[in-house]
Every structure is written in C-alpha cells, then in structure tokens.
Design a protein around this motif. Structure first.
Motif, short mmCIF file in Angstrom:
data_model
loop_
_atom_site.label_atom_id
_atom_site.label_comp_id
_atom_site.label_asym_id
_atom_site.label_seq_id
_atom_site.Cartn_x
_atom_site.Cartn_y
_atom_site.Cartn_z
N ASN A 100 0.86 -1.17 0.00
CA ASN A 100 0.00 0.00 0.00
C ASN A 100 0.90 1.23 0.00
OD1 ASN A 100 -1.75 2.08 0.49
ND2 ASN A 100 -2.46 1.33 2.47
N LEU A 101 1.03 1.88 -1.15
CA LEU A 101 2.01 2.96 -1.30
C LEU A 101 1.65 4.21 -0.51
CD1 LEU A 101 2.94 2.57 -5.08
CD2 LEU A 101 4.02 1.56 -3.06
N SER A 102 0.45 4.26 0.05
CA SER A 102 0.08 5.40 0.89
C SER A 102 0.44 5.16 2.36
CB SER A 102 -1.43 5.68 0.77
OG SER A 102 -2.19 4.60 1.26
N LEU A 103 0.97 3.98 2.66
CA LEU A 103 1.33 3.66 4.04
C LEU A 103 2.58 4.43 4.46
CD1 LEU A 103 0.19 1.67 6.19
CD2 LEU A 103 1.97 0.07 5.49
N ARG A 142 11.51 -0.56 -3.30
CA ARG A 142 12.76 -0.15 -3.94
C ARG A 142 13.87 -0.94 -3.24
NH1 ARG A 142 10.92 4.97 -2.21
NH2 ARG A 142 12.72 5.04 -0.81
N THR A 143 15.09 -0.78 -3.70
CA THR A 143 16.17 -1.53 -3.07
C THR A 143 16.43 -1.07 -1.64
OG1 THR A 143 17.78 0.00 -4.07
CG2 THR A 143 17.33 -2.06 -5.25
N ASP A 144 15.97 0.15 -1.30
CA ASP A 144 16.15 0.64 0.07
C ASP A 144 14.83 0.73 0.83
OD1 ASP A 144 15.03 2.74 -1.34
OD2 ASP A 144 16.34 4.29 -0.49
N LEU A 145 13.74 0.24 0.24
CA LEU A 145 12.42 0.32 0.87
C LEU A 145 11.76 -1.05 0.80
CD1 LEU A 145 10.24 2.04 2.22
CD2 LEU A 145 9.41 2.65 -0.08
N ILE A 146 11.48 -1.62 1.98
CA ILE A 146 11.00 -3.00 2.08
C ILE A 146 9.62 -3.02 2.73
CG2 ILE A 146 11.42 -5.26 3.14
CD1 ILE A 146 14.44 -4.52 3.05
N ALA A 147 8.68 -3.71 2.10
CA ALA A 147 7.35 -3.92 2.68
C ALA A 147 7.32 -5.29 3.34
CB ALA A 147 6.28 -3.84 1.60
N SER A 191 -1.14 -7.45 9.20
CA SER A 191 -0.39 -6.20 9.36
C SER A 191 0.55 -6.00 8.18
CB SER A 191 0.40 -6.20 10.67
OG SER A 191 1.27 -7.31 10.75
N GLU A 192 0.87 -4.75 7.93
CA GLU A 192 1.80 -4.36 6.87
C GLU A 192 2.59 -3.15 7.35
OE1 GLU A 192 1.82 -2.45 2.33
OE2 GLU A 192 -0.06 -3.24 3.16
N ARG A 193 3.89 -3.20 7.19
CA ARG A 193 4.76 -2.07 7.53
C ARG A 193 5.80 -1.89 6.43
NH1 ARG A 193 4.68 -0.57 13.14
NH2 ARG A 193 2.49 -0.69 13.72
N HIS A 194 6.25 -0.63 6.25
CA HIS A 194 7.29 -0.33 5.27
C HIS A 194 8.51 0.23 5.98
CE1 HIS A 194 4.01 0.32 1.92
NE2 HIS A 194 4.00 -0.90 2.45
N TYR A 195 9.67 -0.35 5.69
CA TYR A 195 10.92 0.06 6.33
C TYR A 195 11.90 0.61 5.29
CZ TYR A 195 8.97 -2.42 10.27
OH TYR A 195 8.12 -2.83 11.28
N HIS A 196 12.33 1.85 5.54
CA HIS A 196 13.24 2.55 4.63
C HIS A 196 14.64 2.52 5.23
CE1 HIS A 196 14.14 6.58 2.35
NE2 HIS A 196 14.90 5.57 1.93
N LEU A 197 15.55 1.84 4.56
CA LEU A 197 16.92 1.72 5.05
C LEU A 197 17.71 2.96 4.65
CD1 LEU A 197 17.59 -2.04 4.18
CD2 LEU A 197 16.69 -1.06 6.31
N VAL A 198 18.27 3.66 5.64
CA VAL A 198 18.94 4.94 5.38
C VAL A 198 20.28 5.00 6.10
CG1 VAL A 198 16.74 6.16 5.08
CG2 VAL A 198 17.81 6.11 7.34
N ASP A 199 21.10 5.95 5.66
CA ASP A 199 22.35 6.25 6.37
C ASP A 199 22.03 7.12 7.59
OD1 ASP A 199 23.85 4.90 4.46
OD2 ASP A 199 24.00 6.70 3.18
N ALA A 200 22.99 7.22 8.52
CA ALA A 200 22.76 7.95 9.77
C ALA A 200 22.35 9.40 9.53
CB ALA A 200 24.02 7.89 10.62
#
Length: 266
Positions: free
Chosen positions: A100-103, A221-226, A241-250
């Motif tokens: 769900n891209l609005s999440l 995306r390669t840095d965004l995981i559902a 349940s559904e969650r989106h995790y964005h992997l980022v630098d500090a």
C-alpha cells in the motif's frame, strides 16, 4: 519467462481447466498425466521440467482470462498441490498482496555491510540479507528472531513439495516460541496466497507446538521494504499487518523523525 513459453503454458493449463470445469464448481482436480495429454492434443512440445508449467501459474504468472472469468466477484482461482503429482484449481477469496504505497514509512539505519550490498546476486538474495543484517523480522514482529534455515524445500502431507525462502524461530518475553516462515519477493515479482497456505501447512506438520506467523517481504525499492504478516481465517488467508521500512544512512534520520516515532501506535 518468454512470451512464447508463456503462451504454450497458457494453452495447456487452459485446456485442462476447461476439460473438467462445470459451472458452479469450486474445485477442479487434475493430475500430471493431464498435462502430458493436453500437450499432445494441442501439438505442443513439453519442457523437460513439466513442473515448470504449474510453478509458473502458482507463483509467477496470472491464469488465463478464460479461467479467471469463471470466478465470482471477490473470488479467484489458485492451483493447489493435493499430493504426489495431483493438483486442484481451487476457488478462494481474492486477496491482493501488494504494498500500500500510501502507508507511512519507518526509517531504519541500514546495517547491511557494504561488501554484501555490492555482491548480492539477485533481488531475493539481497532482500534476505537485508532482513537479517537489519533484524527487520524482529522489528516487525516484536520478537527476538533467529534464522533457522533458508531455501527450505520439503514435502508436506496432502500438499506435496513446498518451498520457503527462510525460516526464523521467534521468542517473546514470556518465553513462547514462534515459527516465522518468510517468502521474499523482488519489486516485480507476484506474491501468491498459495505460498502462504503452504507455509501454514508446513508449520502445522513440522512445528505443531509453535505459533506460526507467515510473512512476506517485498522490495518496493532496493532501500524500501514492505513486510506483511498473515493468518488463516474462516474466509481464507488474510493480511493482519503491513509495515514499510526505509533503510537509510545515519545522516538521513533526524531527531524530529525519531520523536515522531514515539507517538506512533505499536
């Protein structure tokens, strides 16, 4: 899969379904022999791996419109393995497993080693590595999780062969143990509910004393995981349940964002 191969597979699976289907049926059984017979009648050369035809429609490609159109609104056909070389088209509640891209996104400091990111060979392998190094299964479930085995291929009674990308053992603060089977998918890959059914069946047979939380991980995306979790209800498989995790630098996670996370519901 090439268009030519998909067309051959479509003609075969369509012929099998239409041979046995009658209006009102909710299950259409067939066997491996029917694949060979249909190919012979259609004048189609079978692939060396006959199972690739079924694998394609169970996990990668959509069923032909001639089959899809026979399902009532809100329902869909899936192909289940029912035993050794036996299968069934089954009519089930329709479920769409797409992010769900609005999440809202949650930023996570990326702990994936650079050398792993550089040499990851495929979307699936890269995704599984990011799940492990960033402990995303732990974060999502609230459990302490340990990777037990990846790329498990085994057989389950009444189902046949099943494949699971990774199995995790989870532990909560009460000491309760969980089995968490995870299916990993690239951004363009389809997720079929048959895979969730198989993971539940695997848990029931091999780990009956553990609580099962079947999951799907999918790249947006390669840095965004559902991440999705599921359960089996009276109406079939449902997303819990559904969650989106964005992997980022500090430098890409601010103090203001961290304060915002404190007010979010668990």
């Amino acid at each position: 899969m090439s268009e030519q191969k998909l067309n051959r597979y479509t003609r075969i699976i369509e012929a099998i379904f239409l041979q046995y289907y009658r209006e009102g049926m909710e299950e259409v059984t067939f066997s491996r022999i029917d694949i060979e017979t249909a190919a012979e009648q259609l004048g189609i050369n079978l692939p060396k791996n006959i199972g690739d035809i079924l694998y394609s429609f169970r996990y990668r490609a959509a069923l032909p419109s001639s089959i899809v159109s026979t399902a009532q609104p809100g329902r869909q056909w899936i192909i289940r393995a029912t035993g050794r070389a036996t299968y069934a088209f089954a009519l089930v509640k329709q479920i769409t497993i797409e992010p769900n891209l609005s999440l809202v996104e949650t930023k996570i400091l990326d702990a994936t080693p650079g050398v792993v990111k550089r040499y990851a060979l495929s979307d699936e392998q890269s995704l599984l590595a990011k799940l492990r190094y960033n402990r995303l299964i732990d974060v999502f479930t609230g459990l302490t999780c340990y990777s037990l085995q990846n790329h498990l291929r085994t057989t389950v009674l009444g189902v046949g062969q099943v494949e699971t990308d990774e199995l995790y053992i989870g532990l909560d603060r009460r000491g309760v143990h969980y089995m968490v089977p995870v299916q990993a998918k690239g951004a363009k890959d389809q997720v079929g509910q048959i895979q969730i059914e198989q993971d539940l069946a695997l848990c029931r047979e091999r780990f009956p004393e553990l609580l099962c939380i079947p999951m799907v991980a999918k790249f947006i995306r390669t840095d965004l995981i559902a991440l999705f979790a599921f359960e089996n209800t009276e109406d079939g498989i449902a997303i819990t349940s559904e969650r989106h995790y964005h992997l980022v630098d500090a430098g890409n996670l601010s103090s203001e964002e961290l304060l915002t996370y404190q007010t979010r519901p668990l």
